[in-house]
Design an enzyme around this catalytic site. Structure first.
Site, PDB file in Angstrom:
ATOM      1  N   ASP A  77      -1.044  -2.902  -7.361  1.00 36.31           N
ATOM      2  CA  ASP A  77      -1.512  -2.282  -8.599  1.00 36.31           C
ATOM      3  C   ASP A  77      -0.819  -0.964  -8.902  1.00 36.31           C
ATOM      4  OD1 ASP A  77      -2.783  -1.003  -6.485  1.00 36.31           O
ATOM      5  OD2 ASP A  77      -4.814  -1.361  -7.235  1.00 36.31           O
ATOM      6  N   ASP A 483      -9.071   6.057  -0.461  1.00 30.02           N
ATOM      7  CA  ASP A 483      -9.611   4.780   0.024  1.00 30.02           C
ATOM      8  C   ASP A 483      -9.835   4.723   1.536  1.00 30.02           C
ATOM      9  OD1 ASP A 483      -9.537   3.713  -2.594  1.00 30.02           O
ATOM     10  OD2 ASP A 483      -7.449   3.141  -2.322  1.00 30.02           O
TER      11      ASP A 483
END
Length: 775
Positions: A77, A483
């Site tokens: 992404d 993350d």
């Protein structure tokens, strides 16, 4: 902005074919050229490599070559595209040439590989459809497996990092004629086709659906036409394939078909409605179309869905869901989908999103008549697993957890949207789980009732989102990461054993060390308070980041913001990230926090690298100075700095009390590089730099006392990463056009122990380090 960049922007609606600098070193439209009359900066050769972590980001698609064994591609992404060598188990990044202007190309919305020519591969690139990226998307095409590229600009943006990015593949090549490609466009832009191998594209005006749907029409979150699938046995080599299917992100009108090679199209009769068609794959032997559906475009939302099979003869749909949406046990929907090319009765599907206790993969060897599940419930709270996990290549993927049934560490992954069986090897599976991509090489053991081994397969695939980097003198490299929290690297070439723990942050926003006591480290970050009540959003270490402990925190803190350690490690200043949270200071390791005075809430805070009582803060163009350990601040009278917090970095110089550098800004405010030698009372703009986005410091050059400076900047019209050994009077470019990593480094620092070594973050490309090339 150079004239070339301006002309690129003016030409957004014009489709052009450009040869990118990745191949020949030529200047492509949108790449900043040296300004007329200016001398390009000197350059010095560097070698670059990744600090090894492995994965950490979201892989949105995996495409195996059907023309050559041991060849596959992965799209991400925000981290570009990778090529896999199955013989060595390693990935090679293919888009590191992407420049500052075209950072959006690091978002890959689709990949197609020629089924007849192993050298030919295409990528649909573009990160956002919501206006964040000012450029349109593009189609990249390569004849050498992605080592070099040509590009065609599209008249609309693509959304490699938008909602729905796990659907696909929206870019597909005709298996009968690889000069013919189709692209399903987002945001109501319909279906597009190329008949010359991807150089020129035109809209398929006969396709009756724009891609809009009632739930997302008119929004940037409309993924549009999300997959194209060919029934390859309806075409002959040199002639176009006759039967083509297209999936539309419209729950009321989800699947279209052409049976005349794309001349005419119609809705596929009886297609299941009510859910979004995430992926479509054709079994060409039996002329079957398989479709996975979910009630959300994803990738991280949704809770219902089904799996369907369409038989072109007699034209019937059959629901083959492992757990049908009507069941109370269906809480996940379906996304990932693959057919075994060597045994087309074998299919596998993955859960669209299953947060707890883990993701789910199902396997059928009879075309969806019956299914087996990768794990089943046992006597509560245990689960029976059909697999074991070998996490030794990436030991940190346990995320600092121990097994606490029904949760097992590591997870296989909560969002299984990319799932592919190797067309040359039925025992090999890759899927977007674990640390980015996981897989197995003994998959068929599943069918015999034996366990198979899942292991991370991310060697060379580095997609971490880096928020900050520090390298204490004599110590390891420490990173603040999105993350996964962050890592301590004692060895740049080995994946760490664990992420930062006690506490674990989802994202570490800020990290700092005490310059005169460098084993003292502090970090601040984010996590869901409901998951860990009582944990603090700030953590401390006194052993160089090997172990951590936490103190207290002010009321109402939910996000990390910025944090700083005094030069001797005796006190800390923290500006939490929650709107309106005041800057606070602590004497000691966060046992209590006291609001600072004279400084705005949410200001960026740093510490002087020599004077333990001196701290600085930055807010919208004003520098604030504290001389009492962060208890109180006074606004500096300095002017001319960027009147924004967006993209601004304030940093203090190691070994030089009161010396500061500011980099950053924006086109609507001042934008450049500034230096202060009087603790922020005044700043002088550095005239040798046009604009700058980040600055860092490393070991001084031999015979010099001032640290080597590193900047991500534009110097004499040329963008790149530069080093100065003379406090900014002159610069040499140290990266080249093959190592631009999407431009702006979010993190940048030099090494205090190794002259010339620089650490930086690529755009979604993890941590990169560079050393002067050996001559």
């Amino acid at each position: 902005m150079s004239d070339i960049s301006a002309s690129w922007r003016r030409g957004l609606g014009r489709m052009t074919s450009i040869l990118l600098a990745a191949a020949l070193g030529a200047v492509a439209p949108g790449v900043a050229a040296t300004a007329a009359g200016a001398h390009p900066p000197a350059s010095t050769p560097y070698s670059f490599d990744n600090v090894k972590i492995g994965g950490t980001g979201f892989v949105t698609g995996i495409v195996f070559s059907q023309a050559r064994k041991d060849l596959a591609y992965a799209r991400t992404d925000v981290g570009g595209m990778y090529r896999w060598n199955g013989a060595t188990g390693t990935w090679k990044p293919l888009l590191d040439w992407v420049d500052w202007d075209h950072w959006g190309y690091m978002g890959v919305a689709g990949v197609a590989a020629s089924p007849s020519d192993a050298g030919r591969v295409w990528a649909a690139v573009g990160m956002y459809t919501n206006g964040v990226d000012p450029y349109n998307g593009a189609i990249l095409r390569s004849r050498d497996r992605g080592d070099s590229w040509q590009a065609t600009e599209l008249p609309f943006p693509l959304g490699g990092n938008m909602s729905g990015r796990g659907m696909g593949e929206r870019l597909a090549v005709d298996p009968a004629d690889d000069k013919v490609l189709y692209l399903g466009a987002p945001s109501g832009n319909g279906l597009w086709r190329s008949t010359d191998g991807g150089a020129r594209w035109s809209r398929v005006t006969s396709f009756p659906h724009t891609g809009d749907n009632p739930q997302t029409t008119g929004t940037a979150e409309d993924p549009g036409l999300v997959w194209v699938a060919f029934d390859r046995n309806t075409g002959r080599h040199g002639n176009t394939t006759k039967t083509i299917y297209v999936g539309v992100a419209d729950p009321d009108d989800p699947v279209y078909r052409s049976t005349d090679g794309g001349t005419t199209w119609s809705p596929l009769a009886g297609a299941p409605t009510g859910y979004f068609p995430h992926r479509g794959v054709v079994d060409p032997v039996n002329h079957l179309l398989y479709v996975t559906t979910a009630d959300n475009i994803g990738p991280f939302g949704g809770g219902k869905g089904d799996v369907w099979k369409y038989a072109s003869t007699p034209g019937t749909w059959t629901q083959i869901s492992p757990v049908p949406s009507s069941s109370g046990d269906n809480y996940f929907g379906y996304s990932g989908l693959t057919v075994d090319r060597n045994d087309p009765d074998t299919i596998m599907v993955g859960s669209q999103v299953s947060w707890w206790p883990d993701g789910v993969i199902w396997r059928s060897t009879d075309g969806g008549g019956t299914w087996s599940r990768i794990w089943d419930w046992d006597a509560w709270p245990n689960r029976k697993l059909r697999y074991t996990v070998d996490s030794s290549p990436n030991p940190w993927m346990t995320m600092g957890r121990q097994d606490e049934p029904p949760l097992y560490a590591p997870n296989i992954g909560q969002v299984i949207s990319a799932l592919e069986i190797d067309p040359f090897d039925s025992d090999r599976l890759l899927f977007n789980g674990g640390p980015g991509i996981a897989g197995t090489t003994n998959l068929t053991a599943w069918d015999a009732g034996d366990t198979f081994t899942i292991t991370p397969m991310v060697d060379g695939l580095e997609e971490g989102a880096v928020q900050g980097l520090i390298k204490p003198p004599g110590g390891p490299l420490l990173s603040a990461m999105g993350d996964v929290g962050g890592f301590r690297h004692d060895d740049l070439d080995a994946a760490p054993d664990t992420i930062f723990t006690n506490p674990i942050f989802h994202t570490t926003r800020s990290i700092d060390f005490a310059e005169r006591n460098p084993r003292v480290i502090v970090r601040a970050g984010d996590f869901n308070d409901a998951d860990r009540p009582g944990d603090s959003h700030a953590a401390f270490s006194t052993d160089g980041g090997a172990t951590w402990f936490q103190g207290t925190e002010p009321n109402g803190v939910n996000s990390g913001g910025s944090i700083a350690a005094s030069a001797d490690g005796s006190r800390f200043v923290w500006a939490p990230g929650d709107s309106g949270q005041p800057v606070v200071q602590s004497v000691g390791f966060g046992t209590s926090w006291t609001p600072a005075t004279g400084v705005p809430a949410n200001a960026m805070v740093i510490a002087d690298r020599v004077d333990p009582m001196r701290f600085y803060a930055y807010d919208n163009g004003t520098v604030y100075v504290s001389t009492d350990g962060g208890a109180s601040f006074t606004a500096s009278a300095a002017t001319g700095l960027p009147a924004t917090n967006w993209g601004v970095r304030l940093k203090a110089v190691p070994g030089h009390a009161g010396q500061l550098w500011v980099a950053g800004g924006a086109s609507w405010t001042s934008y450049g590089l500034w230096r202060s030698t009087d603790s922020g009372a005044t700043f002088q703009r550095v005239s040798t730099v046009d604009t700058a986005d980040n600055v860092g410091f490393g070991k001084a050059a031999p015979g010099r006392s001032y640290p080597a400076l590193y900047v991500a900047a534009q110097v004499h019209g040329q963008r790149g990463v530069f080093r100065s050994d003379d406090a900014g009077r002159s610069w040499v470019r140290i990266n080249d056009d093959r190592h631009r990593y999407g431009g702006l480094p979010e993190a940048l620092t030099g090494d205090p122990d190794v002259y010339g070594r620089v650490y930086l973050s690529g755009y979604g490309r993890g941590i990169v380090y560079g050393d002067p090339a050996r001559r």
